[in-house]
Design a protein around this motif. Structure first.
Motif, mmCIF file in Angstrom:
data_model
loop_
_atom_site.group_PDB
_atom_site.id
_atom_site.type_symbol
_atom_site.label_atom_id
_atom_site.label_comp_id
_atom_site.label_asym_id
_atom_site.label_seq_id
_atom_site.Cartn_x
_atom_site.Cartn_y
_atom_site.Cartn_z
ATOM 1 N N HIS A 1 0.852 -1.186 0.000
ATOM 2 C CA HIS A 1 0.000 0.000 0.000
ATOM 3 C C HIS A 1 0.890 1.239 0.000
ATOM 4 C CE1 HIS A 1 -3.223 -2.769 0.679
ATOM 5 N NE2 HIS A 1 -4.117 -1.809 0.831
ATOM 6 N N VAL A 2 0.486 2.221 -0.774
ATOM 7 C CA VAL A 2 1.254 3.453 -0.927
ATOM 8 C C VAL A 2 0.317 4.636 -0.724
ATOM 9 C CG1 VAL A 2 2.954 2.415 -2.471
ATOM 10 C CG2 VAL A 2 0.869 3.438 -3.426
ATOM 11 N N GLU A 3 0.882 5.804 -0.648
ATOM 12 C CA GLU A 3 0.072 7.002 -0.410
ATOM 13 C C GLU A 3 -0.795 7.327 -1.626
ATOM 14 O OE1 GLU A 3 2.149 9.753 2.827
ATOM 15 O OE2 GLU A 3 3.373 9.480 1.036
ATOM 16 N N CYS A 4 -2.025 7.714 -1.338
ATOM 17 C CA CYS A 4 -3.037 7.954 -2.366
ATOM 18 C C CYS A 4 -2.624 9.105 -3.286
ATOM 19 C CB CYS A 4 -4.369 8.280 -1.693
ATOM 20 S SG CYS A 4 -5.674 8.735 -2.853
ATOM 21 N N ALA B 1 -1.773 14.818 -4.613
ATOM 22 C CA ALA B 1 -1.944 15.935 -5.546
ATOM 23 C C ALA B 1 -2.580 17.131 -4.855
ATOM 24 C CB ALA B 1 -2.783 15.484 -6.742
ATOM 25 N N ALA B 2 -3.622 16.868 -4.080
ATOM 26 C CA ALA B 2 -4.275 17.962 -3.355
ATOM 27 C C ALA B 2 -3.318 18.622 -2.372
ATOM 28 C CB ALA B 2 -5.507 17.424 -2.624
ATOM 29 N N LEU B 3 -2.502 17.805 -1.705
ATOM 30 C CA LEU B 3 -1.558 18.339 -0.736
ATOM 31 C C LEU B 3 -0.491 19.183 -1.404
ATOM 32 C CD1 LEU B 3 -1.179 18.153 2.341
ATOM 33 C CD2 LEU B 3 0.391 16.246 1.958
ATOM 34 N N PRO C 1 -5.154 18.749 10.235
ATOM 35 C CA PRO C 1 -5.936 17.512 10.089
ATOM 36 C C PRO C 1 -6.049 17.032 8.643
ATOM 37 C CG PRO C 1 -7.039 19.051 11.566
ATOM 38 C CD PRO C 1 -5.905 19.804 10.944
ATOM 39 N N ASN C 2 -6.151 17.960 7.708
ATOM 40 C CA ASN C 2 -6.348 17.579 6.309
ATOM 41 C C ASN C 2 -5.044 17.306 5.566
ATOM 42 O OD1 ASN C 2 -9.019 17.936 6.872
ATOM 43 N ND2 ASN C 2 -9.255 19.838 5.720
ATOM 44 N N ALA C 3 -3.924 17.319 6.275
ATOM 45 C CA ALA C 3 -2.643 17.005 5.634
ATOM 46 C C ALA C 3 -2.333 15.512 5.661
ATOM 47 C CB ALA C 3 -1.511 17.775 6.323
ATOM 48 N N THR C 4 -3.195 14.741 6.286
ATOM 49 C CA THR C 4 -3.004 13.292 6.350
ATOM 50 C C THR C 4 -3.347 12.660 5.000
ATOM 51 O OG1 THR C 4 -3.582 13.290 8.690
ATOM 52 C CG2 THR C 4 -3.677 11.185 7.557
ATOM 53 N N VAL C 5 -2.503 11.715 4.569
ATOM 54 C CA VAL C 5 -2.714 11.034 3.289
ATOM 55 C C VAL C 5 -2.958 9.554 3.557
ATOM 56 C CG1 VAL C 5 -1.700 10.442 1.056
ATOM 57 C CG2 VAL C 5 -1.240 12.685 2.077
ATOM 58 N N ALA C 6 -4.054 9.042 3.028
ATOM 59 C CA ALA C 6 -4.408 7.634 3.227
ATOM 60 C C ALA C 6 -3.571 6.729 2.337
ATOM 61 C CB ALA C 6 -5.891 7.430 2.925
ATOM 62 N N ARG D 1 -3.848 0.257 -7.619
ATOM 63 C CA ARG D 1 -4.784 1.374 -7.804
ATOM 64 C C ARG D 1 -4.018 2.669 -8.051
ATOM 65 N NH1 ARG D 1 -8.880 3.723 -3.095
ATOM 66 N NH2 ARG D 1 -8.744 5.902 -3.775
ATOM 67 N N ALA D 2 -2.975 2.902 -7.291
ATOM 68 C CA ALA D 2 -2.181 4.119 -7.467
ATOM 69 C C ALA D 2 -1.576 4.182 -8.865
ATOM 70 C CB ALA D 2 -1.090 4.175 -6.404
ATOM 71 N N LEU D 3 -1.112 3.042 -9.376
ATOM 72 C CA LEU D 3 -0.504 3.022 -10.712
ATOM 73 C C LEU D 3 -1.537 3.272 -11.801
ATOM 74 C CD1 LEU D 3 2.050 0.091 -10.310
ATOM 75 C CD2 LEU D 3 2.553 2.533 -10.582
#
Length: 422
Positions: free
Chosen positions: A316-319, A324-326, A381-386, A392-394
């Motif tokens: 699993h990797v960062e979404c 992108a939003a960050l 709080p919104n800086a967290t990345v799931a 899926r990421a690829l």
């Protein structure tokens, strides 16, 4: 001190390794302090007047790997294939806590390659200090002091590992990036995984590398960095990492942690807004061994991937969408910080999940943008990345890159920022 999370070992963005506070690092590092440093220093001859770069190699029981490593350094050339000037660089090896002939191998190769200035020091560190962070710190401190002693302009401390072979133009490419304005250079690190039984491991590594490089491409589109333009990569690890003596002094030296000290150093560089270049022209080949000398490193990562492949588990990797939003928020925040605006930015604060007054206070108090961003990532709080499955990421990343490229060609910056804000 907390270490970087192992899952982010090969990450292309800020690590979670904690570093010394900005105030603690703002004054020059005190080098060659302590008994260990004095013992290293006493074993080395004075530096030559023509010295311009020090290559440092921490080595623990590396008698079998060092010959190839040292031969590669002895074959350094400029961009035209000509040998580098005699004495312009030296190689410092620290044989720490060795039970084999590591030091003897270095001395033997000093005789085999008389064109290379090659030195070795031996130490037996006590258990509490017997780790790669301590060994690399001792070497970097000594290298910095030696380069400053001869007054080398644009002097470079370059790090590699004892199981790594640098490309013939490794040093020349580093010097070119420093001359172009970089304060530090992370080189591209390749590893050779062969054998049919390791095919699943090679597949996983290839897919992870694709994810990291695609992330680097998307990041360069959404938040361009003039100091690290595309094309670039994602690695800044001890097998190929260099920085100027000025930058080393500025951050207070290498953070002395048990592992991932290279990530911690790069985070310190970013906190000081120093320019870190991920150069595709700086190349090395490192071993794919799965029994390494450090607690967390490439060998650890390879073992984890091999176990995953055998258990049919997917990393699993960062979404990518959240990254992108960050990155878009980071671009906006950089502009806000640069203005040191007295007015509150409610829209940006909302995107971060912070009160506008709290964001404004952080902006006004930060001594550098890197310090501000570290604080935002730690508190917003919104800086967290799931985390999402690698497959899926690829699938998502090429689509995000295509959209970002299209918007970049046809739209204004506000439209680009809005493209991924949902």
């Amino acid at each position: 001190m907390n270490h970087a999370a192992p899952a982010r070992f090969l990450g292309s963005h800020e690590a979670t390794a904690s570093t010394p506070s900005l105030s603690a690092c703002s004054s020059p590092a005190v080098l060659r302090r302590g008994r260990d440093a004095a013992r290293v220093h006493r074993q080395l001859p004075p530096p030559r007047a023509e010295l311009r770069a020090c290559v440092i190699i921490p080595a623990k029981d590396e008698a079998l790997n060092l010959p190839a490593t040292l031969a590669a350094l002895a074959a350094q050339t400029d961009g035209h294939g000509q040998a580098l000037p005699a004495g312009c660089f030296e190689v410092l090896v620290l044989a720490n806590n060795c039970t084999d002939a590591t030091a003897a191998v270095v001395r033997q190769h000093a005789r085999l390659f008389p064109q290379v200035v090659l030195h070795v020091a031996e130490l037996c560190l006590p258990p509490a200090r017997a780790h790669v962070g301590r060994a690399r710190r001792l070497l970097m401190d000594e290298a910095c002091a030696r380069l400053e002693q001869v007054g080398a302009p644009g002097a470079i401390i370059a790090s590699t590992d004892a199981d790594t072979c640098v490309a013939p133009t490794w040093l020349a490419a580093i010097e070119a990036e420093i001359a172009a304005g970089a304060d530090a250079v992370g080189g591209r690190i390749h590893s050779e995984i062969s054998g049919e039984e390791l095919l699943p491991l090679r597949r996983l590594q290839t897919r992870d590398t694709a994810y990291r490089l695609l992330c680097a491409r998307l990041e360069s589109l959404l938040d361009p960095n003039r100091a690290d333009p595309w094309p670039r990569h994602h690695q800044h690890f001890g097998a190929s990492l260099a920085l100027t003596t000025r930058a080393y002094r500025r951050v207070g030296g290498l953070p002395e942690v048990r592992f991932l000290e290279d990530e911690a150093l790069c985070q310190a560089l970013r906190r000081h807004d120093l320019r870190v270049r991920h150069s595709p022209h700086v190349q090395v080949l490192t071993s794919a061994r799965r029994e390494g000398r450090v607690e967390v490193g490439l060998s650890w990562q390879l073992r984890e991937w091999l176990n995953m492949s055998r258990q049919y588990r997917e990393p699993h990797v960062e979404c990518p969408r959240q990254l992108a939003a960050l990155w878009q928020v980071r671009r906006q925040l950089r502009a806000y910080w640069g203005r040191r605006a007295v007015q509150r930015n409610h829209a940006l604060a909302t995107r971060l999940g912070l009160a506008a007054s709290a964001l404004q206070a952080q902006v006004q108090q930060a001594a550098s943008f890197g310090e501000l961003w570290d604080n935002i990532v730690a508190t917003a709080p919104n800086a967290t990345v799931a985390l999402v499955p690698l497959s899926r990421a690829l699938r998502e990343l090429p689509l995000l890159i295509k959209s970002a490229q299209a918007v970049r060609r046809t739209a204004s910056v506000p439209q680009l920022l809005a493209q991924f804000s949902g």
